[in-house]
Design a protein around this motif. Structure first.
Motif, PDB file in Angstrom:
ATOM      1  N   UNK A 268      21.169  72.652 -54.867  1.00 41.47           N
ATOM      2  CA  UNK A 268      21.181  73.968 -54.128  1.00 41.47           C
ATOM      3  C   UNK A 268      21.866  73.046 -53.646  1.00 41.47           C
ATOM      4  N   UNK A 269      23.234  74.546 -53.380  1.00 35.99           N
ATOM      5  CA  UNK A 269      24.136  75.110 -52.744  1.00 35.99           C
ATOM      6  C   UNK A 269      24.332  76.103 -51.900  1.00 35.99           C
ATOM      7  N   UNK A 283      25.025  70.392 -49.758  1.00 33.05           N
ATOM      8  CA  UNK A 283      25.035  70.358 -51.448  1.00 33.05           C
ATOM      9  C   UNK A 283      23.725  69.709 -51.541  1.00 33.05           C
ATOM     10  N   UNK A 284      22.575  69.709 -52.731  1.00 29.23           N
ATOM     11  CA  UNK A 284      21.563  68.822 -52.810  1.00 29.23           C
ATOM     12  C   UNK A 284      21.820  68.775 -54.248  1.00 29.23           C
ATOM     13  N   UNK A 334      25.044  65.961 -49.754  1.00 22.40           N
ATOM     14  CA  UNK A 334      26.633  65.708 -49.084  1.00 22.40           C
ATOM     15  C   UNK A 334      26.644  67.770 -47.868  1.00 22.40           C
ATOM     16  N   UNK A 335      26.924  66.966 -46.961  1.00 22.56           N
ATOM     17  CA  UNK A 335      27.470  68.387 -45.873  1.00 22.56           C
ATOM     18  C   UNK A 335      28.660  68.574 -45.756  1.00 22.56           C
ATOM     19  N   UNK A 336      28.621  69.446 -44.650  1.00 22.57           N
ATOM     20  CA  UNK A 336      30.235  70.378 -44.327  1.00 22.57           C
ATOM     21  C   UNK A 336      29.934  70.731 -43.294  1.00 22.57           C
ATOM     22  N   UNK A 337      30.510  70.146 -42.177  1.00 26.05           N
ATOM     23  CA  UNK A 337      31.430  71.196 -41.179  1.00 26.05           C
ATOM     24  C   UNK A 337      32.662  71.372 -41.138  1.00 26.05           C
ATOM     25  N   UNK A 338      33.144  72.906 -40.687  1.00 23.92           N
ATOM     26  CA  UNK A 338      33.685  73.761 -41.129  1.00 23.92           C
ATOM     27  C   UNK A 338      34.523  74.986 -39.698  1.00 23.92           C
ATOM     28  N   UNK A 339      35.229  74.450 -39.627  1.00 22.95           N
ATOM     29  CA  UNK A 339      35.713  75.381 -38.469  1.00 22.95           C
ATOM     30  C   UNK A 339      37.547  76.617 -38.972  1.00 22.95           C
ATOM     31  N   UNK A 340      37.167  77.897 -38.758  1.00 24.07           N
ATOM     32  CA  UNK A 340      38.053  78.215 -38.935  1.00 24.07           C
ATOM     33  C   UNK A 340      39.092  79.216 -37.814  1.00 24.07           C
TER      34      UNK A 340
END
Length: 394
Positions: A268-269, A283-284, A334-340
């Motif tokens: 799962x993405x 992402x799992x 897996x995890x992600x946090x981002x800022x644009x």
């Protein structure tokens, strides 16, 4: 292989070797694909593909006479000092102490060698549920052809006709307790085929009917980025038909020789854009646990006092079907946090990734050799990691 030379050493004389042309192949690799709009609306499509892929053979080094190699002998520690001393081994390559060699001088060039190839056929059905959202079901078969392996053609399969009964000690490798198995036959070869004159390794193609093949079924759902989120879900299952020993060289290779197990994976993405252009994603991954089969290394001497191996020091046998040994599932998150940030027509994105968030130590590989190391884990998921990144687009 270019012409080369080697200096003299303790166990070898100085020598020069001519160049060797190992092989030249000129093969085609046809591929084709077709798509059919089933309803004429562009929402349901059937696709099918065929591809032939040639595999490069990196075997020139097999015929390099000027590389290091190993020759194995029986050692007689005559003075019991636990050190090798001259005279304690008969170094005659056809003498009684010779066991094996990897010397490329024993490599036989095969002028009829065919280039391995892979044929792949896929068929899929895709359906658009709404704009940007679709489901897909895919079937794939992959067939390997003309695969090759280096085998000793001077010591044929038929030479291994000395059958010795040995007791299977079970997973713990200790005879005389509850986990012992039955008796199995261990095959040794005739003394007439001993010595380096009966070692000639030739790279040959697999016999007919012994090529590997794989069949996969995949189901997938995808939502392309819209309404501030994107999502992909997939599940794949693969049926193996894999020969563990591609070209058997003795009856010892025939024990549980075929891998017909299933492997599967699911993923799962997804990502979601929060206010202020903050993006979170995950992402799992979940895959089946590592598969294996139990083996045992039978030594020359029989612990029960039966006849000993004469021409071989050890024989390793597979003692159950591949896939009989299996560890638990391997999950990963897996995890992600981002800022644009928008910068005058350009953009900068900074992100923080957390890999293996749960710090799972799921097993990815283990050994199943009967004895004290049976079930020993040899690889696990890497530990939790934090990773920072930045991307500038212009």
């Amino acid at each position: 292989m270019p012409a080369q030379s080697q200096a003299a050493g303790t166990f070898v004389a100085a020598a020069s070797f001519p160049s060797v042309e190992v092989g030249t192949w000129n093969y085609v690799a046809p591929r084709a694909a077709v798509a059919w709009d089933v309803t004429g609306s562009g929402k349901t499509v059937v696709k099918s593909t065929y591809g032939w892929f040639n595999t490069e053979l990196d075997i020139a080094s097999t015929y390099n006479r000027a590389i290091s190699y190993t020759t194995t002998y029986r050692w007689h520690d005559l003075n019991r000092n636990n050190n090798y001393d001259p005279g304690e081994v008969n170094l005659d390559l056809n003498g009684a102490d010779f066991l094996s060699t990897t010397n490329s001088s024993n490599a036989i060039l095969n002028p009829d060698l065919k280039l391995p190839h892979v044929q792949e056929v896929t068929t899929s059905l895709e359906r658009e549920l709404r704009a940007g959202t679709a489901v897909r079901v895919l079937y794939m078969v992959r067939m390997l052809g003309s695969d090759s392996a280096a085998v000793n053609v001077l010591r044929p399969y038929s030479a291994f006709d000395i059958a010795l009964n040995r007791k299977d000690p079970g997973p713990d490798g200790i005879l005389g307790n509850a986990d012992d198995g039955g008796f199995v036959k261990v095959y040794d070869f005739e003394p007439a085929f001993a010595g380096s004159k009966f070692v000639g390794n030739e790279t040959i193609n697999r016999p007919a009917g012994r090529n590997d093949s794989y069949q996969s079924i995949e189901g997938a759902f995808s939502h392309r980025y819209a309404q501030r989120y994107a999502l992909q879900v997939s599940y794949t299952a693969t049926k193996y038909h894999r020969w563990i020993v591609s070209i058997p060289q003795s009856p010892n290779d025939d024990y549980f020789a075929l891998d017909t197990s299933w492997r599967w994976s699911s993923k799962i993405n997804g990502s979601y854009t929060l206010p202020y252009d903050v993006v979170v994603g995950a992402i799992v991954d979940v895959v089946n646990g590592p598969l294996g089969q139990r083996t045992y290394v039978f030594r020359a001497a029989d612990p029960l006092g039966g006849p000993a191996l004469k021409q071989q020091t050890t024989v390793t046998l597979r003692l159950d079907q591949f896939g009989s040994e299996q560890d638990s599932l391997v999950p990963s998150v897996n995890l992600r946090v981002g800022k644009k940030f928008k910068l005058a027509g350009n953009s900068l994105e900074v992100s923080l990734d957390a890999l293996n968030v749960a710090n799972s130590s799921a097993i990815r590989a283990a050994t199943f050799i009967s004895g004290p190391t049976y079930g020993t884990v040899t690889d696990i998921l890497p530990p939790r990691q934090l990773r920072m990144g930045a991307r500038f687009a212009f």
